[in-house]
Scaffold this motif. Structure first.
Motif, short mmCIF file in Angstrom:
data_model
loop_
_atom_site.label_atom_id
_atom_site.label_comp_id
_atom_site.label_asym_id
_atom_site.label_seq_id
_atom_site.Cartn_x
_atom_site.Cartn_y
_atom_site.Cartn_z
N GLN A 1 0.82 -1.22 0.00
CA GLN A 1 0.00 0.00 0.00
C GLN A 1 0.85 1.27 0.00
OE1 GLN A 1 -3.29 0.26 2.64
NE2 GLN A 1 -2.61 2.17 3.53
N ARG B 1 3.83 1.72 -1.34
CA ARG B 1 4.80 1.86 -2.43
C ARG B 1 4.66 3.21 -3.13
NH1 ARG B 1 3.86 -4.15 -4.74
NH2 ARG B 1 5.00 -5.19 -3.08
N LEU C 1 4.68 5.65 -6.27
CA LEU C 1 4.44 5.61 -7.71
C LEU C 1 5.38 6.60 -8.39
CD1 LEU C 1 0.55 5.77 -7.66
CD2 LEU C 1 1.94 3.79 -8.24
N ALA D 1 4.56 8.62 -10.48
CA ALA D 1 3.80 9.88 -10.56
C ALA D 1 4.06 10.77 -9.36
CB ALA D 1 2.31 9.57 -10.68
N ARG E 1 -14.29 8.57 -13.52
CA ARG E 1 -14.68 7.33 -14.20
C ARG E 1 -15.90 7.51 -15.09
NH1 ARG E 1 -12.40 3.13 -14.42
NH2 ARG E 1 -10.46 2.99 -13.30
N MET F 1 2.13 10.58 -1.03
CA MET F 1 1.42 9.37 -1.48
C MET F 1 0.07 9.26 -0.76
SD MET F 1 2.20 7.36 -3.87
CE MET F 1 1.27 5.86 -3.67
N PHE G 1 -2.22 11.97 -2.04
CA PHE G 1 -2.58 11.72 -3.44
C PHE G 1 -3.68 10.65 -3.52
CE2 PHE G 1 -0.90 9.86 -7.70
CZ PHE G 1 -1.78 10.63 -8.42
N ARG G 2 -3.47 9.58 -2.75
CA ARG G 2 -4.47 8.50 -2.75
C ARG G 2 -5.82 9.04 -2.27
NH1 ARG G 2 -1.91 4.61 -0.30
NH2 ARG G 2 -1.87 3.05 -1.93
N THR H 1 -9.28 9.32 -4.49
CA THR H 1 -10.47 8.62 -3.99
C THR H 1 -11.64 9.58 -3.83
OG1 THR H 1 -9.00 7.16 -2.76
CG2 THR H 1 -11.31 7.12 -2.12
N ARG I 1 -13.09 10.92 -7.10
CA ARG I 1 -13.97 9.95 -7.78
C ARG I 1 -15.28 9.76 -7.04
NH1 ARG I 1 -9.46 6.48 -10.15
NH2 ARG I 1 -8.84 7.87 -11.84
#
Lengths: 80, 390
Positions: B215, B217, B219, B221, B262, B283, B286-287, B291, B294
């Motif tokens: 979780q 890690r 990216l 980006a 989406r 990170m 960003f997550r 979330t 969306r």
């Protein structure tokens, strides 16, 4: 194997609710099939790891590009 | 103490109207500056808005479900140290509500089921559909295409029907076209690009990720976002806004991330003060941002605070992207997909990861020389992860 498929699709649905299981080609690149960006993919992999209690190293991402590959990969990992 | 109008805010340069989806306050309530006071439904997302003032709520001028233009007073606050403002009571909404339009329609005409891809369903509407087990076919009986708002679903549940005025295709096109047109008509863009070598960065990420949980890690980006911010510290003329004929540099480096929704469309909330945060913090944020974007749960500050944008199309496979500047900002950076390239190193040929970075810049503010310096700085930072990664 059916259980692996079912669980994987459930997780995929959480990440990409609009994904239509019947439309996804099992031998095509999953990220392209379902339009997963890198954050979506990381979340997908993380949830798979939690659900199946397996570790998926980053180096293995290239081995699991399609759903077919992923199902086989999970099956092998669980068996270990 | 004095009365002050609280107006419908603009939550992005492309927003013309908003629907007060939910009031969190009522007359007589004390509000603190920064306190969330309402949820606003827009064509893209639900966004919570906070008060700019500390004081007392005197009156709510707009009822829930009413759609009003940006800038319309929606509440009156009694605020210390403020001159009295003339309030403008919205007795009739500036733009009619869907509910009102529906009343004029006598009977429900059920149409044949159609491809629901022509419908854009707002996050609020989706939640209401899920909560009330509304089937997509029922929604299709309302409209064949266009935007389905929370109000539409509420009306459906009450046995009413809605009629579309603007189709989905038209509305989407209008929002995007308006912003792009404004940008292209008012901002003299110029473009630069550079193929960045990523060997050092990727090696660093690979090493760092080996010791991290799945979780956590990093990216690529997030590394790009951080590197851009660090480069902007040295070259601040790309970070800010152009207003009244002048460039105003921003003290903070808030990077607006172009996130695709989406159900279609784009949104550009900001990761704030990126230069001051660790990769780990970025990170997590960003997550969270992706979330909530969306889910349609962004905050106003996130929609308004970006000082430069980054569009990363690498995940979609494009080699490069020439972004259109998000007014009133003065630059947008684009990153394409990471690919492998063969280069000569000494007597050997080796494979190395590369990525095309592009820079779209407002020529009223700076020039190609400075742009090239910025891109060079980015390459140097990519070559030295220890300078920006913890």
């Amino acid at each position: 194997m059916d259980e692996i498929k079912k669980t994987t699709f459930n997780i995929l649905k959480q990440i990409a609710p609009e994904a239509d299981e019947a439309q996804i080609e099992l031998d095509e690149n999953l990220r392209e099939e379902v339009d997963l960006d890198s954050m979506d993919y990381l979340n997908f992999i993380t949830k798979l790891g939690e659900q199946f209690k397996i570790e998926i190293p980053e180096a293995d991402y290239q081995k699991i590009e399609t759903l077919d590959e992923l199902f086989t990969y999970i099956k092998t990992k669980i068996a270990v | 103490m004095g009365d002050i109008n609280f107006t419908m805010p603009t939550l992005g340069a492309d927003m013309d109207f908003g629907i007060v989806a939910k009031w969190y306050i009522k007359p007589g309530d004390k509000v603190e500056k920064g306190q969330m006071v309402a949820e606003i439904e827009t064509s893209k997302s639900d966004i919570e808005i906070e008060s700019f003032y500390t004081g007392e709520v005197k009156e709510l001028l707009v009822e829930e479900g009413v759609k009003v233009a940006v800038g319309t007073p929606i509440a009156v606050f009694d605020v210390a140290g403020v001159e009295h403002e003339e309030k403008v009571k919205v007795t009739k909404p500036v733009l009619e509500t869907t509910a009102e339009k529906e009343k004029a329609v006598p009977a429900l005409k059920v149409k044949e089921p159609v491809d629901h891809s022509a419908l854009v369903i707002t996050p609020r509407a989706k939640r209401l559909m899920a909560q009330n087990q509304v089937d997509i076919k029922q929604v299709q009986s309302l409209k064949q295409e266009g935007i389905i708002s929370g109000e539409d679903i509420s009306s459906l549940l009450q046995g009413e029907i809605a009629t579309p005025k603007v189709t989905k295709a038209e509305e989407r096109q209008q929002v995007i076209a308006k912003l792009m047109q404004k940008s292209k008509q008012t901002i003299p863009h110029f473009y630069l690009e550079k193929e960045m070598e990523l060997a050092q960065m990727m090696e660093w990420l690979e090493g760092a990720n080996k010791d991290r949980s799945m979780q956590d890690r990093y990216l690529p980006a997030i590394a790009f976002i951080k590197v851009l911010a660090m480069a902007l510290v040295k070259y601040p003329r790309f970070n800010g806004i152009y207003k009244d004929g002048h460039f105003i540099a921003s003290e903070k480096i808030n990077i607006g991330l172009i996130i695709s929704l989406r159900e279609g469309g784009l949104i550009a909330p900001a990761l704030e003060e990126v230069d001051k945060k660790t990769l780990g913090q970025l990170m997590t944020e960003f997550r969270d941002l992706v979330t909530r974007a969306r889910e349609g749960k962004l905050k106003r500050t996130e929609m308004e605070s970006s000082t430069i944008c980054l569009t990363n199309l690498g995940d979609q496979g494009a080699d490069k992207v020439y972004g259109v500047i998000y007014p009133p900002q003065v630059a947008i950076v684009g990153t394409g997909q990471i690919t492998k390239k063969v280069i000569k190193q000494g007597d050997n040929f080796i494979e190395t990861p590369t990525c095309n970075w592009t820079l779209s810049v407002d020529h009223r503010v700076t020039d190609g020389h400075e742009g090239s310096m910025l891109l060079n700085k980015i390459q140097k930072l990519l070559d030295n992860p220890t300078k920006w990664a913890e």
